[in-house]
Design a protein around this motif. Sequence first.
Motif, PDB file in Angstrom:
ATOM      1  N   GLU A 135       3.634 -42.662   4.960  1.00  0.00           N
ATOM      2  CA  GLU A 135       2.530 -43.331   5.649  1.00  0.00           C
ATOM      3  C   GLU A 135       1.429 -43.566   4.630  1.00  0.00           C
ATOM      4  O   GLU A 135       1.196 -42.728   3.768  1.00  0.00           O
ATOM      5  CB  GLU A 135       2.015 -42.448   6.785  1.00  0.00           C
ATOM      6  CG  GLU A 135       2.811 -42.664   8.055  1.00  0.00           C
ATOM      7  CD  GLU A 135       2.489 -41.649   9.126  1.00  0.00           C
ATOM      8  OE1 GLU A 135       1.373 -41.118   9.122  1.00  0.00           O
ATOM      9  OE2 GLU A 135       3.385 -41.397   9.944  1.00  0.00           O
ATOM     10  N   THR A 174       5.937 -32.807   0.886  1.00  0.00           N
ATOM     11  CA  THR A 174       5.089 -32.417   2.012  1.00  0.00           C
ATOM     12  C   THR A 174       5.930 -31.942   3.195  1.00  0.00           C
ATOM     13  O   THR A 174       7.062 -32.400   3.384  1.00  0.00           O
ATOM     14  CB  THR A 174       4.238 -33.613   2.485  1.00  0.00           C
ATOM     15  OG1 THR A 174       5.125 -34.646   2.938  1.00  0.00           O
ATOM     16  CG2 THR A 174       3.354 -34.149   1.374  1.00  0.00           C
ATOM     17  N   TRP A 175       5.348 -31.046   4.005  1.00  0.00           N
ATOM     18  CA  TRP A 175       6.055 -30.603   5.209  1.00  0.00           C
ATOM     19  C   TRP A 175       6.081 -31.730   6.237  1.00  0.00           C
ATOM     20  O   TRP A 175       6.973 -31.796   7.078  1.00  0.00           O
ATOM     21  CB  TRP A 175       5.440 -29.316   5.777  1.00  0.00           C
ATOM     22  CG  TRP A 175       4.011 -29.456   6.247  1.00  0.00           C
ATOM     23  CD1 TRP A 175       2.893 -29.131   5.547  1.00  0.00           C
ATOM     24  CD2 TRP A 175       3.562 -29.968   7.508  1.00  0.00           C
ATOM     25  NE1 TRP A 175       1.773 -29.421   6.275  1.00  0.00           N
ATOM     26  CE2 TRP A 175       2.146 -29.930   7.494  1.00  0.00           C
ATOM     27  CE3 TRP A 175       4.199 -30.461   8.646  1.00  0.00           C
ATOM     28  CZ2 TRP A 175       1.368 -30.361   8.568  1.00  0.00           C
ATOM     29  CZ3 TRP A 175       3.417 -30.891   9.714  1.00  0.00           C
ATOM     30  CH2 TRP A 175       2.029 -30.841   9.667  1.00  0.00           C
ATOM     31  N   GLN A 176       5.089 -32.650   6.150  1.00  0.00           N
ATOM     32  CA  GLN A 176       5.074 -33.764   7.106  1.00  0.00           C
ATOM     33  C   GLN A 176       6.335 -34.616   6.961  1.00  0.00           C
ATOM     34  O   GLN A 176       6.952 -35.024   7.934  1.00  0.00           O
ATOM     35  CB  GLN A 176       3.836 -34.648   6.877  1.00  0.00           C
ATOM     36  CG  GLN A 176       2.541 -34.034   7.350  1.00  0.00           C
ATOM     37  CD  GLN A 176       1.832 -33.268   6.240  1.00  0.00           C
ATOM     38  OE1 GLN A 176       2.437 -32.891   5.238  1.00  0.00           O
ATOM     39  NE2 GLN A 176       0.551 -33.022   6.420  1.00  0.00           N
ATOM     40  N   GLU A 193       9.401 -32.641   8.289  1.00  0.00           N
ATOM     41  CA  GLU A 193       9.436 -32.598   9.756  1.00  0.00           C
ATOM     42  C   GLU A 193       9.883 -33.950  10.328  1.00  0.00           C
ATOM     43  O   GLU A 193      10.768 -34.024  11.181  1.00  0.00           O
ATOM     44  CB  GLU A 193       8.038 -32.240  10.276  1.00  0.00           C
ATOM     45  CG  GLU A 193       7.985 -32.024  11.767  1.00  0.00           C
ATOM     46  CD  GLU A 193       6.587 -31.604  12.220  1.00  0.00           C
ATOM     47  OE1 GLU A 193       5.613 -32.326  11.911  1.00  0.00           O
ATOM     48  OE2 GLU A 193       6.475 -30.561  12.874  1.00  0.00           O
ATOM     49  N   LYS A 194       9.286 -35.022   9.814  1.00  0.00           N
ATOM     50  CA  LYS A 194       9.569 -36.353  10.347  1.00  0.00           C
ATOM     51  C   LYS A 194      11.011 -36.775  10.041  1.00  0.00           C
ATOM     52  O   LYS A 194      11.742 -37.255  10.907  1.00  0.00           O
ATOM     53  CB  LYS A 194       8.587 -37.356   9.727  1.00  0.00           C
ATOM     54  CG  LYS A 194       8.295 -38.515  10.623  1.00  0.00           C
ATOM     55  CD  LYS A 194       7.099 -39.271  10.106  1.00  0.00           C
ATOM     56  CE  LYS A 194       6.989 -40.570  10.879  1.00  0.00           C
ATOM     57  NZ  LYS A 194       5.982 -41.438  10.352  1.00  0.00           N
TER      58      LYS A 194
END
Length: 242
Positions: A128, A139-141, A144-145
């Motif tokens: 993003e 990143t953990w984002q 997760e996604k």
Amino acid sequence: FFFHDRDGHADPFLTTFAYLEAAKRLGVVCHRFTECTGILVEGGEVRGVETSRGTIFAPVVINCAGPYAQFVAAMAGIEIPNWSERHEIMITEPVAPGVCPCMLMSFSGNYYIQQRPHGSIICGMSPEGRPVDFENKTTWQFLEKMSGVLAKLLPRTRGIRVARQWSGMYDMTPDAQPIIGETDVKNFYHSTGYSGHGFMLAPVAGKILAQHIAGRKPDIDFSMLDYRRFARGEHIMESNVV
Ligand SMILES: Cc1cc2nc3c(=O)[nH]c(=O)nc-3n(C[C@H](O)[C@H](O)[C@H](O)COP(=O)(O)OP(=O)(O)OC[C@H]3O[C@@H](n4cnc5c(N)ncnc54)[C@H](O)[C@@H]3O)c2cc1C
């Protein structure tokens, strides 16, 4: 859905070292851990490069610095509109063949997923925003996604473990197409801006630029990939980038 019987895949790590070995057999000398710090230009013509280990004089210089190409171009006084975006990717532990039966890729869904021959599933998606931090961080984002997309599309992947996650930089241009060819400095060339496609384009891109530099007719006309197209507003938009 697309099927093409000449599509294929190759391991980028093994391929890179294979290129290096093949280049050495052809007499190429590779100076590792040697940073280019300046481009020598005299009378509008390139003369060589300044490096962290001294000067190397050369009649021809090619800027193929990937995500750093805009900085190397600037060393020769040339501006290119490239920028660099961090993209993340991950790979799972090996699982049974067929958990991901074919490569999945969606530009609207923003993902690519493929099972490797030894069973691991490799997958990525665009970040993003435009992270231009030059940090190869993860990143953990993303984790997760991406895991959510994987589990939704391939329910048999639920519960499998992620083995590794990493990131790299896409070398972007305003139309997401490469810049290949001559510059305003004689004998200083660009081969940059490959966004997410440089691995598959590398063999042909290297060949046609080498043919041009050697004074032969390139197998493919690449004049439309001149960097001055952006100033002329002649973008050749490539929308198929994840
Ligand atoms: C997560 C991810 C997934 C991808 N997936 C695919 C895919 O499936 N298919 C595909 O075709 N492509 C893919 N790509 C894109 C592909 O990896 C790149 O387009 C390709 O590696 C670009 O090659 P390059 O030689 O132009 O640049 P790079 O491979 O980035 O090489 C540039 C080199 O220049 C060096 N350099 C920079 N500045 C200097 C300096 N001042 N002095 C000396 N050396 C310098 C760098 O250290 C680096 O070694 C992916 C990229 C990422 C990040």
